[in-house]
Design a protein around this motif. Structure first.
Motif, PDB file in Angstrom:
ATOM      1  N   UNK A  80      -3.268  -4.227 -32.589  1.00  0.00           N
ATOM      2  CA  UNK A  80      -1.931  -3.669 -32.350  1.00  0.00           C
ATOM      3  C   UNK A  80      -1.727  -2.301 -32.986  1.00  0.00           C
ATOM      4  N   UNK A  81      -2.270  -2.097 -34.190  1.00  0.00           N
ATOM      5  CA  UNK A  81      -2.116  -0.801 -34.853  1.00  0.00           C
ATOM      6  C   UNK A  81      -2.816   0.307 -34.077  1.00  0.00           C
ATOM      7  N   UNK A  82      -4.023   0.031 -33.595  1.00  0.00           N
ATOM      8  CA  UNK A  82      -4.767   1.040 -32.835  1.00  0.00           C
ATOM      9  C   UNK A  82      -4.096   1.317 -31.495  1.00  0.00           C
ATOM     10  N   UNK A  83      -3.590   0.261 -30.862  1.00  0.00           N
ATOM     11  CA  UNK A  83      -2.903   0.453 -29.593  1.00  0.00           C
ATOM     12  C   UNK A  83      -1.594   1.215 -29.791  1.00  0.00           C
ATOM     13  N   UNK A  84      -0.918   0.974 -30.898  1.00  0.00           N
ATOM     14  CA  UNK A  84       0.323   1.694 -31.178  1.00  0.00           C
ATOM     15  C   UNK A  84       0.053   3.180 -31.355  1.00  0.00           C
ATOM     16  N   UNK A  85      -1.067   3.520 -31.956  1.00  0.00           N
ATOM     17  CA  UNK A  85      -1.430   4.920 -32.135  1.00  0.00           C
ATOM     18  C   UNK A  85      -1.592   5.624 -30.785  1.00  0.00           C
ATOM     19  N   UNK A  86      -2.311   4.987 -29.870  1.00  0.00           N
ATOM     20  CA  UNK A  86      -2.501   5.560 -28.540  1.00  0.00           C
ATOM     21  C   UNK A  86      -1.174   5.604 -27.787  1.00  0.00           C
ATOM     22  N   UNK A  87      -0.336   4.619 -27.994  1.00  0.00           N
ATOM     23  CA  UNK A  87       0.982   4.610 -27.370  1.00  0.00           C
ATOM     24  C   UNK A  87       1.796   5.832 -27.770  1.00  0.00           C
ATOM     25  N   UNK A  88       1.751   6.187 -29.059  1.00  0.00           N
ATOM     26  CA  UNK A  88       2.464   7.370 -29.525  1.00  0.00           C
ATOM     27  C   UNK A  88       1.905   8.648 -28.918  1.00  0.00           C
ATOM     28  N   UNK A  89       0.592   8.712 -28.801  1.00  0.00           N
ATOM     29  CA  UNK A  89      -0.028   9.937 -28.308  1.00  0.00           C
ATOM     30  C   UNK A  89       0.315  10.205 -26.848  1.00  0.00           C
ATOM     31  N   UNK A  90       0.384   9.147 -26.035  1.00  0.00           N
ATOM     32  CA  UNK A  90       0.570   9.338 -24.593  1.00  0.00           C
ATOM     33  C   UNK A  90       1.915   8.798 -24.105  1.00  0.00           C
ATOM     34  N   UNK A  91       2.777   8.412 -25.016  1.00  0.00           N
ATOM     35  CA  UNK A  91       4.122   7.962 -24.672  1.00  0.00           C
ATOM     36  C   UNK A  91       4.071   6.811 -23.671  1.00  0.00           C
ATOM     37  N   UNK A  92       3.283   5.774 -24.000  1.00  0.00           N
ATOM     38  CA  UNK A  92       3.156   4.610 -23.130  1.00  0.00           C
ATOM     39  C   UNK A  92       4.348   3.685 -23.328  1.00  0.00           C
ATOM     40  N   UNK A  93       4.734   2.996 -22.278  1.00  0.00           N
ATOM     41  CA  UNK A  93       5.882   2.109 -22.354  1.00  0.00           C
ATOM     42  C   UNK A  93       5.537   0.885 -23.204  1.00  0.00           C
ATOM     43  N   UNK A  94       6.448   0.482 -24.076  1.00  0.00           N
ATOM     44  CA  UNK A  94       6.176  -0.584 -25.032  1.00  0.00           C
ATOM     45  C   UNK A  94       5.929  -1.935 -24.346  1.00  0.00           C
ATOM     46  N   UNK A  95       6.612  -2.209 -23.239  1.00  0.00           N
ATOM     47  CA  UNK A  95       6.382  -3.474 -22.549  1.00  0.00           C
ATOM     48  C   UNK A  95       4.980  -3.529 -21.943  1.00  0.00           C
ATOM     49  N   UNK A  96       4.545  -2.397 -21.391  1.00  0.00           N
ATOM     50  CA  UNK A  96       3.194  -2.344 -20.833  1.00  0.00           C
ATOM     51  C   UNK A  96       2.149  -2.463 -21.929  1.00  0.00           C
ATOM     52  N   UNK A  97       2.420  -1.860 -23.074  1.00  0.00           N
ATOM     53  CA  UNK A  97       1.493  -1.965 -24.205  1.00  0.00           C
ATOM     54  C   UNK A  97       1.397  -3.406 -24.685  1.00  0.00           C
ATOM     55  N   UNK A  98       2.518  -4.080 -24.751  1.00  0.00           N
ATOM     56  CA  UNK A  98       2.519  -5.483 -25.158  1.00  0.00           C
ATOM     57  C   UNK A  98       1.690  -6.330 -24.203  1.00  0.00           C
ATOM     58  N   UNK A  99       1.823  -6.087 -22.901  1.00  0.00           N
ATOM     59  CA  UNK A  99       1.016  -6.817 -21.924  1.00  0.00           C
ATOM     60  C   UNK A  99      -0.467  -6.496 -22.062  1.00  0.00           C
ATOM     61  N   UNK A 100      -0.776  -5.248 -22.389  1.00  0.00           N
ATOM     62  CA  UNK A 100      -2.180  -4.852 -22.517  1.00  0.00           C
ATOM     63  C   UNK A 100      -2.856  -5.525 -23.695  1.00  0.00           C
ATOM     64  N   UNK A 101      -2.095  -5.860 -24.717  1.00  0.00           N
ATOM     65  CA  UNK A 101      -2.662  -6.520 -25.891  1.00  0.00           C
ATOM     66  C   UNK A 101      -2.906  -7.996 -25.662  1.00  0.00           C
TER      67      UNK A 101
END
Length: 360
Positions: A80-101
């Motif tokens: 989750x920490x590594x995915x959150x970092x990429x989320x910040x860099x590319x402004x990914x939607x949090x719901x999509x990030x949650x599904x990706x994990x």
């Protein structure tokens, strides 16, 4: 390839990029030899890969500085920490990030603002266990970036990346080309799994209709369960691939849409093949159960025939074993031999009759 994880760095003031947004400070990385979360990172312009460091921060900075390039970041089972970092860099939607994990999502295509998220199921086959294993690939597609998050050991995307990088004319279509390459690679994997399952289905059919007595119900059930897993992965992709092929999805340009037609055709073909395998297994199971029923009837007839023969002999022996005084045959000199002769003739006659009737 070894992964690199952020470590503490001396604090510094955040800077602004050329768009006026506050840039995220770039962390320092250390190498970790036990995993490879960041599989590869690349920046592409005009169909060519740029010679830049392979880390997400470099990709994010490059697409901010150069409006003609796009980036591709590949991750494998990130935390989750590594995915959150990429989320910040590319402004990914949090719901999509949650599904990706969470690697248990249904194949789908979702739109979040100016980006889309494509969730695909990966398949690979373990022949020794007659098992279809599944994984997941989540593809975040923006106007100038692609982020892939892969779970499971199957369908590595490195081959798709290498083949795409060798085709500058295709790679020139931008993120849509990357999405096409990923979909094409995963669907090719579906076809490979379907072919391997088909071999096992043919073996089951041969076994069911062989002259030998076999017990195939368990294997048929296992194969049907694996085919069902394939249908869950393949079936939902038919409509999205058709939408991609007709350019009905944002970020898929009319020029890139024709590339998805071949993928859509392959999805339909492997879906039909999977349905055919399921039908064949159902027919094989019905045939196996019918054959078992016939075999049981044959066994019961054999048992009944031998019981009938034994009953006739037992009846003769029982009559002459009652030892009544008024039984002239008991004192006959040849009575024993005559009784054996009658029993032999009776059993032989009954055996021949049962053989003619197909009971023995």
């Amino acid at each position: 390839m070894t992964a690199r994880y952020p470590v503490r760095a001396s604090p510094r003031q955040p800077q602004c990029n050329d768009r006026g947004n506050q840039a995220i400070p770039r962390p320092q990385y250390r190498r970790c030899h036990h995993s490879a979360v960041i599989v590869d990172c690349g920046v592409y312009a005009k169909g060519e890969r740029q010679d830049l460091p392979k880390d997400p921060e470099t990709v994010a900075q490059a697409i901010d500085d150069n409006g003609e390039c796009f980036g591709w970041v590949g991750l494998h089972e990130p935390t989750p920490a590594e995915m959150h970092r990429v989320q910040q860099l590319f402004d990914l939607h949090e719901l999509a990030v949650e599904d990706a994990l969470q690697a248990h999502q249904r194949p789908k295509v979702e739109r979040f603002g100016d980006s889309i998220v494509v969730v695909l199921r990966t398949l690979w086959y373990i022949d020794e266990e007659d098992a279809v294993e599944t994984g997941q690939v989540s593809v975040f597609v923006g106007k100038r970036y692609v982020v892939t998050v892969r779970h499971g050991e199957g369908a590595p995307l490195s081959t798709a990346r290498q083949e795409l990088e060798e085709r500058a004319s295709v790679l020139g279509h931008g993120p849509a080309a990357v999405l096409w390459a990923i979909c094409d690679s995963i669907v090719d994997g579906y076809e490979s799994v379907a072919e391997q399952v088909e071999v096992d289905v043919d073996e089951v059919e041969t076994s069911v209709f062989s002259a030998e007595r076999t017990s195939d119900a368990e294997r048929i059930y296992l194969l049907k369960r694996e085919v069902l897993e394939m249908r869950r992965a393949i079936g939902p992709l038919t409509e999205p691939m058709e939408s991609f092929a007709h350019g009905a999805v944002p970020l898929i340009s009319p020029e890139a849409a024709p590339f998805f037609r071949d993928v859509a055709d392959h999805v339909v073909r492997v879906a039909d093949q999977t349905d055919a395998l399921n039908t064949l297994l159902s027919s094989a199971l019905n045939a196996h159960l019918a054959r078992v029923s016939v075999q049981q009837n044959e066994d019961m007839r054999r048992i009944a025939a031998w019981v009938g023969i034994a009953a006739a002999l037992t009846a003769i022996a029982g009559i002459y074993g009652m030892n009544f005084d008024n039984m002239p045959e008991l004192r006959w000199y040849y009575g024993y031999y005559a009784c054996l002769t009658v029993m032999a003739v009776t059993s032989t006659t009954m055996y021949a009759a049962f053989r003619r009737a197909g009971w023995l």
